[in-house]
Design an enzyme around this catalytic site. Structure first.
Site, PDB file in Angstrom:
ATOM      1  N   LYS A 163       8.465  -7.115   5.674  1.00 36.21           N
ATOM      2  CA  LYS A 163       8.223  -7.762   4.381  1.00 36.21           C
ATOM      3  C   LYS A 163       9.058  -9.033   4.331  1.00 36.21           C
ATOM      4  O   LYS A 163      10.183  -9.079   4.869  1.00 36.21           O
ATOM      5  CB  LYS A 163       8.573  -6.801   3.250  1.00 36.21           C
ATOM      6  CG  LYS A 163       7.591  -5.627   3.131  1.00 36.21           C
ATOM      7  CD  LYS A 163       6.197  -6.091   2.717  1.00 36.21           C
ATOM      8  CE  LYS A 163       5.272  -4.916   2.451  1.00 36.21           C
ATOM      9  NZ  LYS A 163       3.913  -5.353   2.096  1.00 36.21           N
ATOM     10  N   LYS A 262      -8.316  -2.945   3.127  1.00 34.80           N
ATOM     11  CA  LYS A 262      -7.757  -1.817   2.365  1.00 34.80           C
ATOM     12  C   LYS A 262      -8.876  -1.210   1.553  1.00 34.80           C
ATOM     13  O   LYS A 262      -9.545  -1.907   0.779  1.00 34.80           O
ATOM     14  CB  LYS A 262      -6.694  -2.331   1.393  1.00 34.80           C
ATOM     15  CG  LYS A 262      -5.291  -2.127   1.863  1.00 34.80           C
ATOM     16  CD  LYS A 262      -4.291  -2.621   0.868  1.00 34.80           C
ATOM     17  CE  LYS A 262      -3.058  -3.032   1.650  1.00 34.80           C
ATOM     18  NZ  LYS A 262      -2.070  -3.687   0.814  1.00 34.80           N
TER      19      LYS A 262
HETATM   20  O1  OSB Z   1       0.709  -5.570   1.093  1.00 37.68           O
HETATM   21  O2  OSB Z   1       0.271  -4.102   2.552  1.00 37.68           O
HETATM   22  C1  OSB Z   1       0.759  -4.410   1.458  1.00 37.68           C
HETATM   23  C2  OSB Z   1       2.445  -1.286   0.091  1.00 37.68           C
HETATM   24  C3  OSB Z   1       2.167  -1.393  -1.252  1.00 37.68           C
HETATM   25  C4  OSB Z   1       1.501  -2.504  -1.708  1.00 37.68           C
HETATM   26  C5  OSB Z   1       1.082  -3.491  -0.819  1.00 37.68           C
HETATM   27  C6  OSB Z   1       1.329  -3.374   0.530  1.00 37.68           C
HETATM   28  C7  OSB Z   1       2.039  -2.266   0.982  1.00 37.68           C
HETATM   29  C8  OSB Z   1       2.379  -2.097   2.368  1.00 37.68           C
HETATM   30  C9  OSB Z   1       2.313  -0.734   2.917  1.00 37.68           C
HETATM   31  O3  OSB Z   1       2.725  -3.031   3.054  1.00 37.68           O
HETATM   32  C10 OSB Z   1       2.823  -0.625   4.295  1.00 37.68           C
HETATM   33  C11 OSB Z   1       2.445   0.678   4.953  1.00 37.68           C
HETATM   34  O4  OSB Z   1       1.519   1.367   4.527  1.00 37.68           O
HETATM   35  O5  OSB Z   1       3.048   0.999   5.961  1.00 37.68           O
HETATM   36 MG    MG Z   2      -0.101  -6.720   2.686  1.00 37.51          MG
END
Ligand code: OSB
Ligand code: MG
Length: 368
Positions: A163, A262
């Site tokens: 992140k 997603k």
């Molecule tokens: O942007 O992918 C994203 C989690 C909550 C909201 C948004 C995001 C995420 C993650 C999850 O990055 C990461 C994972 O599932 O390992």
């Molecule tokens: Mg993302």
């Protein structure tokens, strides 16, 4: 099959520690589960927009009301024989993708169970085993981050997602690259930036990242196209791809070189399949993203990840990464380093545990 009843569950699930991203700390997961009932079968889904409208404009309580008051009544009592038909029945409601996904995904599980086949086989998956990656939120310190990365490397993960946000950017990446010059790494900005940050992205371009995920605003395509044209590093869109139409426009604008699909964000599997195929035809590879769902939601994601144009390890994680105890049974476990294996059971092969569902319940509705 004819849909007889739709049960809607809003749950709050504790996670082991907060996941820190550019828009804040995710301290527990609020999710929607749907049980769709026909004459002979039932199907389960999970759609997780998060408790606050910070990732997208949707949020869990809003999705609960949307499904209960608007969408589920459009399906109950109807004969639904395809995902396209289900989406058409809901098409009078604009947007509300996570809410539509809760119904679309439950229908696909119901449909696959009716056929007696695993969902991943019903949608043309190429094999049961899929690659998954490690991901690490914003940490307290660089030392803490490097210790987490060491664990991910030790466990054999094939790629690492970090992140990324103001205050945790070039300083962080340069330290990570110094320690791990060859690791496959990408960053996820969760819409924290604008084109005014172009100089920072041009600096970032020197660190040979696999991709930069959703650098700019959540609903933007045009500025992403401008950014992509000035970078060597591929841009990956997450938040911006909410529909087949947005995916088509992103390709036309050359706004990205990767698409994170997603299931919740795009309104379910019907649209995810169409986006997958559209990207494949355009030569844009995809991977599967997640929202920290329980095993129920992740079981749907695993099915999607078996498709042929999924070309990068997905955000699918073992239960123990975030949860002491998974709401879904069976929990998610790695079947090898950096991989999980899809079920041999009909449908998604996963259901919520009845006791845990009761314990984590915030609100429940039955539409019949
Ligand atoms: O942007 O992918 C994203 C989690 C909550 C909201 C948004 C995001 C995420 C993650 C999850 O990055 C990461 C994972 O599932 O390992
Ligand atoms: Mg993302």
């Amino acid at each position: 099959m004819k849909i007889q009843a739709i049960e809607v569950y809003h749950v709050a699930m504790p996670i082991i520690y907060p996941f820190r991203v550019s828009f804040g700390d995710i301290a527990h997961i609020e999710s929607i589960l749907v049980r769709m009932v026909s004459e002979k079968q039932h199907g389960w889904s999970e759609s997780c927009p998060l408790g606050a409208p910070a990732y997208s404009s949707e949020w869990t309580h809003g999705v609960f009301i949307m499904v209960r008051d608007w969408l589920a009544p459009l399906l109950v009592g109807k004969e639904v024989t395809s995902g396209e038909q289900l989406q058409r029945a809901l098409s009078g409601v604009k947007g509300n993708y996570f809410a539509k996904a809760a119904l679309d995904l439950a229908w696909w599980d119901l449909h696959a169970r009716g056929m007696g086949k695993p969902l991943w086989q019903v949608i043309g998956g190429k094999g049961a085993t899929v690659d998954v990656g490690a991901d690490i939120g914003v940490m307290e310190s660089l030392d803490a981050l490097l210790a987490e990365i060491a664990k991910a490397k030790e466990a054999g993960f094939k790629r690492l997602k970090l992140k990324y946000r103001p205050g945790w950017e070039l300083n962080m990446i340069s330290a990570v690259r110094e320690a791990y010059p060859d690791m496959v790494i990408h960053v996820d900005c969760n819409s924290a930036y604008t084109l005014a940050d172009l100089p920072m992205f041009q600096e970032l371009d020197r660190y040979h990242l696999a991709m930069i995920e959703q650098p700019l605003q959540h609903d933007d395509l045009l500025d992403h196209a401008r950014l992509q044209a000035s970078l060597r590093t591929p841009v990956c869109l997450d938040e911006s791809i909410v529909s087949v139409d947005k995916a088509r426009k992103a390709m036309a604008l050359k706004a990205c070189r990767w698409v994170n699909i997603k299931l919740g964000r795009v309104g379910g599997l019907t649209n995810a399949l169409a986006i997958h195929d559209l990207c494949q035809e355009a030569g844009i590879p995809c991977w599967v993203g997640g929202m920290l769902e329980s095993a129920v939601g992740q079981a749907h994601s695993i099915a999607l990840a078996t498709l042929p144009n999924i070309k990068y390890p997905s955000d699918i994680f073992p239960t123990s990464r975030f949860y002491h105890e998974d709401l879904g049974v069976p929990a998610i476990t790695l079947s090898g380093p950096s991989q999980v294996t899809a079920t041999t059971e009909p449908g998604i092969g996963c259901e919520p545990d009845a006791r845990r569902l009761e314990e984590r319940l915030v609100e429940k509705a039955i539409v019949e």
